[in-house]
Design a protein around this motif. Structure first.
Motif, short mmCIF file in Angstrom:
data_model
loop_
_atom_site.label_atom_id
_atom_site.label_comp_id
_atom_site.label_asym_id
_atom_site.label_seq_id
_atom_site.Cartn_x
_atom_site.Cartn_y
_atom_site.Cartn_z
N GLY A 98 3.75 -14.93 -14.85
CA GLY A 98 4.89 -14.83 -14.13
C GLY A 98 5.26 -13.31 -13.91
N LEU A 99 4.10 -12.52 -14.20
CA LEU A 99 4.14 -11.06 -13.72
C LEU A 99 4.01 -10.79 -12.41
CD1 LEU A 99 2.12 -9.79 -16.93
CD2 LEU A 99 4.70 -9.58 -16.62
N SER A 100 4.13 -9.53 -11.97
CA SER A 100 3.95 -9.06 -10.40
C SER A 100 3.00 -8.07 -10.45
CB SER A 100 5.42 -8.70 -10.08
OG SER A 100 5.44 -7.40 -10.39
N ARG A 101 2.25 -8.20 -9.10
CA ARG A 101 1.38 -7.18 -8.98
C ARG A 101 1.51 -6.73 -7.40
NH1 ARG A 101 -4.49 -7.45 -11.21
NH2 ARG A 101 -2.82 -6.91 -13.14
N LEU A 102 1.15 -5.58 -6.80
CA LEU A 102 1.63 -5.08 -5.50
C LEU A 102 0.28 -4.93 -4.71
CD1 LEU A 102 4.36 -2.39 -6.43
CD2 LEU A 102 4.60 -4.73 -6.02
N MET A 103 0.32 -4.97 -3.46
CA MET A 103 -0.68 -4.73 -2.56
C MET A 103 0.08 -3.56 -1.52
SD MET A 103 -2.78 -6.68 0.50
CE MET A 103 -3.74 -7.58 -0.66
N ALA A 104 -0.49 -2.31 -1.67
CA ALA A 104 0.08 -1.37 -0.71
C ALA A 104 -0.86 -1.48 0.43
CB ALA A 104 0.10 -0.15 -1.44
N VAL A 105 -0.39 -1.21 1.61
CA VAL A 105 -1.25 -1.19 2.98
C VAL A 105 -0.97 0.46 3.48
CG1 VAL A 105 -1.62 -2.35 5.11
CG2 VAL A 105 -1.19 -3.59 3.34
N TYR A 106 -2.04 0.93 3.70
CA TYR A 106 -1.95 2.26 4.42
C TYR A 106 -2.66 2.30 5.83
CZ TYR A 106 -0.83 3.52 -0.53
OH TYR A 106 -0.30 3.92 -1.84
N ALA A 107 -1.71 2.88 6.87
CA ALA A 107 -2.32 3.26 8.04
C ALA A 107 -2.13 4.32 8.63
CB ALA A 107 -1.76 2.13 8.88
N THR A 108 -0.80 4.81 8.46
CA THR A 108 -0.19 6.05 9.15
C THR A 108 -0.23 7.55 8.20
OG1 THR A 108 1.97 5.62 8.52
CG2 THR A 108 1.19 4.55 10.51
N LYS A 109 -0.71 7.22 7.22
CA LYS A 109 -0.73 8.44 6.00
C LYS A 109 -1.31 7.70 4.81
CE LYS A 109 2.21 11.43 3.26
NZ LYS A 109 3.72 11.67 2.86
N LEU A 110 -2.53 8.71 4.62
CA LEU A 110 -2.94 8.72 3.38
C LEU A 110 -2.86 9.68 2.31
CD1 LEU A 110 -6.64 7.80 5.05
CD2 LEU A 110 -5.10 6.14 4.39
N PRO A 111 -2.09 9.20 1.24
CA PRO A 111 -1.98 10.24 -0.02
C PRO A 111 -3.20 10.61 -0.64
CG PRO A 111 -1.54 7.92 -0.74
CD PRO A 111 -1.98 7.84 0.56
N LYS A 112 -3.09 11.78 -1.39
CA LYS A 112 -4.37 12.19 -2.18
C LYS A 112 -4.72 11.30 -3.10
CE LYS A 112 -2.99 16.97 -1.59
NZ LYS A 112 -2.69 18.37 -2.55
N ALA A 113 -3.58 10.70 -3.77
CA ALA A 113 -4.19 9.62 -5.05
C ALA A 113 -3.20 8.39 -4.86
CB ALA A 113 -4.09 10.11 -6.36
#
Length: 351
Positions: free
Chosen positions: A115-130
């Motif tokens: 019942g926990l959660s996990r995220l999927m982050a999608v990057y296209a317009t900006k790429l962070p350092k980490a």
């Protein structure tokens, strides 16, 4: 017994035997090719080979053969269409504060084991350092990612039986084993909550907004909706809170009752939040404790709630097939525009 061949033409019995064997081998090869041709002819329809249909997750569904000619399993995009970066992000208490999540264009929240959660982050317009902490992938991710043109998926690994499906899917799977120079371990927390990604080592150039083939529309809000400044979405063992900030014109995110603040002190604040009600069923995979992995179904149709500008809109969602994005419309069929900025999509189990 072998007979020596002399210049007068003495018969070489060993040579004769070798020649006979060669003729028999050639004959067998011809018969084998003929039989193979007949087999192929019997498995085709008007000369077109039967090709297993793609079931949308990178698997081949041999139970539903297609009579069409072979085609690419990737979405019908331009050959040079840009591809986004998707990163699986740890979302338990021990993984917070997270890094780089505020730079994502889209954040998907799904239910996982226990019942926990996990995220999927999608990057296209900006790429962070980490970005991180990076965690493992799930079967549902393959269906969700089919809307993009061969995305790069950064993840720490996956259940052993799932990895072959990931490797066959139309995406670029990048684990620490495949791209060791793109990952590093932090020193401020314990394994497995300390694996981070340097996105620019996987993608030297920023993909751009054209890589976001989600079907989302951005623009002025439609008429209607109702004033709403606070919403909570509950998973069995996780909780998401969204509170409207008029001064920032954003939704402030809370996780499990605490403000969601990044490692650099910034509060996560998307412009649009979508609570998408979906079917969540059991998959065929389990974690090492024996807990079944939930499968979040993102192809189909259903209800959703869109939060923007301090208002809530009850809408319908539709995704006809895995290679298409998701359309959101109001009850009268008007397209639902999102506010410019980061979008969070929380997949909640349909009642």
């Amino acid at each position: 017994m072998a007979v020596t061949v002399d210049r007068a033409g003495t018969v070489d019995m060993a040579g004769k035997r070798r020649g006979a064997r060669a003729r028999r081998a050639r004959t067998a090869a011809v018969l084998l090719l003929a039989a193979t041709g007949l087999f192929v002819a019997g498995c085709t329809d008007q000369g077109k080979p039967r090709v297993p249909a793609d079931d949308g997750r990178g698997q081949l569904d041999t139970a539903a053969p297609s009579t069409s000619a072979p085609t690419s399993s990737e979405p019908a995009q331009e050959p040079d269409h840009p591809s986004p970066l998707a990163v699986k992000i740890d979302n338990v208490r021990a993984a917070r504060p997270q890094t780089g999540l505020d730079s994502a264009d889209i954040v998907y929240a799904e239910q996982v084991e226990g019942g926990l959660s996990r995220l999927m982050a999608v990057y296209a317009t900006k790429l962070p350092k980490a970005v991180g902490p990076v965690r493992s992938a799930r079967e549902s991710d393959l269906e969700l990612l089919r809307q993009f043109h061969r995305p790069t998926l950064a993840f720490s690994g996956a259940q052993g039986k799932l990895m072959p499906l990931i490797n066959r899917a139309p995406l670029d799977a990048r684990t620490p084993e495949k791209a060791s120079d793109a990952y590093f371990r932090g020193t401020d927390r314990a394994i497995p909550h300390n694996l981070y990604l340097r996105p620019k080592r996987l993608m030297p150039t920023t993909p751009g907004a054209d890589a976001l083939t989600t079907g989302f529309r951005y623009g002025p809000a439609p008429a209607g909706g109702r004033k709403d400044t606070s919403e909570t979405v509950r998973f069995p063992a996780a909780r998401f809170g969204f509170t409207w900030s008029a001064s920032r014109e954003r939704w402030l995110v809370s996780l499990d009752g605490a403000p969601d603040v990044m490692a650099d002190g910034k509060r996560l604040a998307p412009a649009t939040v979508v609570v998408q009600y979906v079917k969540v069923r059991k998959s065929r995979f389990h974690d090492f404790l024996g807990n079944n992995t939930p499968y979040t179904v993102t192809v189909g149709s259903g209800k959703a709630k869109v939060l923007r500008d301090g208002r809530a809109y009850d809408v319908n969602w539709q995704r006809a097939k895995a290679t298409e994005g998701t359309r959101f419309t109001t009850k009268d069929g008007t397209p639902m525009n999102f506010a410019p900025g980061q979008v969070w999509v929380v997949f909640a189990k349909a009642p």
